[in-house]
Design a protein around this motif. Structure first.
Motif, PDB file in Angstrom:
ATOM      1  N   GLN A   1      42.801  44.644  38.572  1.00  0.00           N
ATOM      2  CA  GLN A   1      41.562  44.552  39.175  1.00  0.00           C
ATOM      3  C   GLN A   1      41.420  43.005  39.596  1.00  0.00           C
ATOM      4  OE1 GLN A   1      37.950  46.666  37.715  1.00  0.00           O
ATOM      5  NE2 GLN A   1      39.426  47.635  36.337  1.00  0.00           N
ATOM      6  N   ILE A   2      41.364  43.040  40.964  1.00  0.00           N
ATOM      7  CA  ILE A   2      40.884  41.416  41.314  1.00  0.00           C
ATOM      8  C   ILE A   2      39.505  41.181  41.641  1.00  0.00           C
ATOM      9  CG2 ILE A   2      41.527  39.451  42.585  1.00  0.00           C
ATOM     10  CD1 ILE A   2      43.864  40.136  40.958  1.00  0.00           C
ATOM     11  N   SER A   3      38.883  40.458  40.732  1.00  0.00           N
ATOM     12  CA  SER A   3      37.201  40.043  41.065  1.00  0.00           C
ATOM     13  C   SER A   3      37.082  38.924  41.963  1.00  0.00           C
ATOM     14  CB  SER A   3      36.693  40.077  39.607  1.00  0.00           C
ATOM     15  OG  SER A   3      37.550  39.107  38.768  1.00  0.00           O
TER      16      SER A   3
ATOM     17  N   GLY B   1      34.216  40.435  47.198  1.00  0.00           N
ATOM     18  CA  GLY B   1      34.388  41.779  46.685  1.00  0.00           C
ATOM     19  C   GLY B   1      35.403  41.878  45.480  1.00  0.00           C
ATOM     20  N   PHE B   2      35.508  43.091  45.054  1.00  0.00           N
ATOM     21  CA  PHE B   2      36.252  43.511  43.981  1.00  0.00           C
ATOM     22  C   PHE B   2      37.580  44.218  44.650  1.00  0.00           C
ATOM     23  CE2 PHE B   2      32.460  42.161  42.071  1.00  0.00           C
ATOM     24  CZ  PHE B   2      32.851  41.772  40.570  1.00  0.00           C
ATOM     25  N   PHE B   3      38.659  43.917  44.039  1.00  0.00           N
ATOM     26  CA  PHE B   3      40.053  44.747  44.622  1.00  0.00           C
ATOM     27  C   PHE B   3      40.459  45.694  43.683  1.00  0.00           C
ATOM     28  CE2 PHE B   3      38.710  42.243  48.131  1.00  0.00           C
ATOM     29  CZ  PHE B   3      39.310  42.684  49.355  1.00  0.00           C
TER      30      PHE B   3
ATOM     31  N   PHE C   1      39.651  44.201  28.545  1.00  0.00           N
ATOM     32  CA  PHE C   1      38.417  45.120  28.566  1.00  0.00           C
ATOM     33  C   PHE C   1      37.621  44.113  29.585  1.00  0.00           C
ATOM     34  CE2 PHE C   1      39.889  45.952  24.086  1.00  0.00           C
ATOM     35  CZ  PHE C   1      40.664  47.200  24.477  1.00  0.00           C
ATOM     36  N   MET C   2      38.107  43.255  30.062  1.00  0.00           N
ATOM     37  CA  MET C   2      37.114  42.504  31.273  1.00  0.00           C
ATOM     38  C   MET C   2      38.055  42.366  32.511  1.00  0.00           C
ATOM     39  SD  MET C   2      34.158  41.577  30.423  1.00  0.00           S
ATOM     40  CE  MET C   2      33.844  40.841  32.138  1.00  0.00           C
ATOM     41  N   ALA C   3      39.300  42.910  32.553  1.00  0.00           N
ATOM     42  CA  ALA C   3      40.287  42.990  33.836  1.00  0.00           C
ATOM     43  C   ALA C   3      40.520  41.491  34.319  1.00  0.00           C
ATOM     44  CB  ALA C   3      39.555  43.720  34.564  1.00  0.00           C
ATOM     45  N   GLN C   4      40.639  40.594  33.515  1.00  0.00           N
ATOM     46  CA  GLN C   4      40.677  39.223  33.789  1.00  0.00           C
ATOM     47  C   GLN C   4      41.915  38.724  33.753  1.00  0.00           C
ATOM     48  OE1 GLN C   4      38.249  37.279  35.734  1.00  0.00           O
ATOM     49  NE2 GLN C   4      37.576  39.263  35.925  1.00  0.00           N
TER      50      GLN C   4
END
Length: 393
Positions: free
Chosen positions: A55-57, A101-103, A298-301
Motif C-alpha cells: 500500500q502506498i499512502s 490518495g491511498f493506492f 502492520f502500518m503498511a509503511q
C-alpha cells in the motif's frame, strides 16, 4: 516536480546504489532528478519482484509524483479500509481521502514503474552484481561483488534490504529477535470487488486482504502468533492447509479466499533495530529503506518510508552539494526520529489486531461507537504519518 534549476545541483557528482528494489530504484531516480550520475548494482538477473501487494499512502504518493511517476501506473486508488471481527462483521469503516490518495499496488508493478523512471532518467543498472565487501576510504567507496568485480564511487548508498552489507559495515552485526508471529502471503484470482482493504481481527491473529490490478487479483496476508520459530524471508513455500487450519474459525469471505490459495509463502516476523549509524561521517556512505529501518508490516509503511528516504537523501545532498558529509548528516537527522516512531506504531498495531475476549469486545465496541460519532477520527490518529510531505521543501 523538480525545477530545472534544482535538477542540475548534483551535476558532476556520482553515486553507487546497492539494490534494485523500491528503495534502490527510488533513490536512483531522485538523485538523477538532481543531476547526479548513478550506477545501480542488483544481484538478480533482472529487476523483478515476487508477487505480493503493498500500500502506498499519501506520504509516499507525494514522492512518486515528485519523481515523475504516476501512482495510477503502479496501482489502484483505495476507497476505504474496513476493520471486521473474525465472523466478518463490520467493526468500523475508514473512508479514505481522494487526493493524494491511498493506492493498492502489486509490488512488481511499483518496481516496474520505478525502474522505467530511473532508466529513462539515465541510471546505469548492472545485474548479477551482489555486493560482497565494502571498503570506505578517504576519497571513495569501493564495492567488491561476489563475482569478483570491483566498483568505485565517491558515494555508496545501501538500499540492499534487511541483510544489507553496508548496514553491517557501518553498524556491525545486530541479530534480530523473533516476535512470536508468522505471516503467510498469497495472491489469488480476484472477485471484482471494490477497492477496499479489509482487516479481519481475531484472537492472536488477523488477516488483511485487498484487490490488485483492477480486481483481477486479490492479495492476502495472514498473521498468527506462535511459539514455533520460522525463518525470516518472504520465499518459504508452505501448504495452503496450514493457513486454512490457522484461520478455520473465521467467517465472511475468508474461508472462500483461503480455499482459493494455491501458492502460499510463509515467513517469520523478526524485529530489527533501527540502525544507529545511517552514514559513515565522511560523506562516503549512507543507508536507505529497510537497510536503515526494517519494520513489521502492520502500518503498511515499508515502501513509503523508503520513498521518503530517497527524496530526502537526494534533496539534502543537493542542498549541500559541496559538502556531502553535511548533506548526509542532515539526511539522517531528518529521518531517524520519524522512522523510529513509525516502526513503533507498527509494533503497537500488531497487538491491537490480536486482542482476545473480553478485551476484544470492549475494543471493538469503542471502535464502532467512535466510527459513528467521528468517522475520520481513526484516520486522524495517523495524520502525522500520512500528511507528511518530504517534497514540500
Amino acid at each position: 516536480m523538480t525545477s530545472p534549476t534544482a535538477s542540475a545541483l548534483l551535476a558532476g557528482h556520482r553515486a553507487l546504489v546497492l539494490g534494485g528494489g523500491v528503495a534502490g530504484l527510488a533513490v536512483s531516480c531522485a538523485l538523477r532528478r538532481f543531476g547526479m550520475a548513478v550506477d545501480l548494482l542488483e544481484q538478480a538477473p533482472e529487476i523483478t519482484e515476487v508477487g505480493a501487494g503493498l500500500q502506498i499512502s499519501p506520504n509516499g504518493v507525494r514522492v512518486l509524483r515528485a519523481l515523475g511517476v504516476d501512482p495510477h501506473a503502479a496501482g489502484d486508488r483505495a476507497a476505504a479500509v474496513e476493520l471486521r471481527d473474525r465472523d466478518g462483521r463490520l467493526v468500523t469503516r475508514l473512508d479514505l481521502p481522494a487526493d493524494p490518495g491511498f493506492f493498492l499496488c502489486h509490488r512488481a508493478d511499483l518496481v516496474r514503474v520505478l525502474e522505467d523512471a530511473t532508466r529513462s532518467a539515465g541510471t546505469h543498472i548492472q545485474l548479477l552484481q551482489k555486493a560482497d565487501t565494502i571498503s570506505l576510504n578517504a576519497d571513495r567507496a569501493e564495492v567488491t561483488t561476489s563475482v569478483g568485480a570491483s566498483h568505485q564511487a565517491p558515494l555508496v548508498i545501501g538500499a540492499d534490504g534487511l541483510h544489507s552489507v553496508l548496514r553491517t559495515a557501518l553498524n556491525g552485526a545486530a541479530p534480530p529477535f523473533f516476535t512470536g508471529q508468522v505471516a503467510w502471503r498469497a495472491v489469488i484470482p480476484g472477485d471484482g470487488g471494490p477497492n477496499v482493504a479489509q482487516i479481519f481481527m481475531g484472537p492472536g491473529r488477523h488477516l488483511v486482504s485487498y484487490p490488485l490490478r483492477g480486481g483481477t487479483l486479490r492479495n492476502i496476508v495472514a498473521v498468527m502468533e506462535t511459539r514455533t520459530w520460522h525463518a525470516e524471508g518472504w520465499n518459504h513455500p508452505d501448504d495452503p492447509a496450514s493457513v486454512q487450519a490457522a484461520f478455520a474459525g473465521f467467517g465472511g469471505p475468508v474461508p472462500g479466499w483461503l480455499h482459493a490459495v494455491q501458492d502460499l509463502w510463509l515467513w517469520g516476523l523478526f524485529r530489527h533495530p533501527v540502525a544507529q549509524k545511517w552514514h559513515d561521517g565522511h560523506g562516503r556512505a549512507a543507508l536507505v529503506g529497510d537497510a536503515a529501518h526494517p519494520t513489521l508490516p502492520f502500518m503498511a509503511q515499508g515502501a513509503n518510508m523508503a520513498l521518503e528516504d530517497a527524496w530526502t537523501l537526494a534533496q539534502q545532498l543537493a542542498r549541500h552539494a559541496q559538502d556531502p558529509t553535511r548533506g548526509l548528516a542532515h539526511y539522517a537527522e531528518a529521518r531517524m526520529a520519524r522512522t523510529r516512531a513509525i516502526v513503533k506504531a507498527a509494533n503497537n498495531n500488531a497487538r491491537n489486531y490480536h486482542l482476545r475476549a473480553p478485551f476484544s469486545q470492549v475494543a471493538h465496541g469503542v471502535l464502532r461507537l467512535g466510527g459513528r460519532l467521528s468517522p475520520d477520527a481513526a484516520l486522524r490518529r495517523f495524520a502525522w504519518i500520512y500528511d507528511h510531505d518530504v517534497t514540500a521543501a
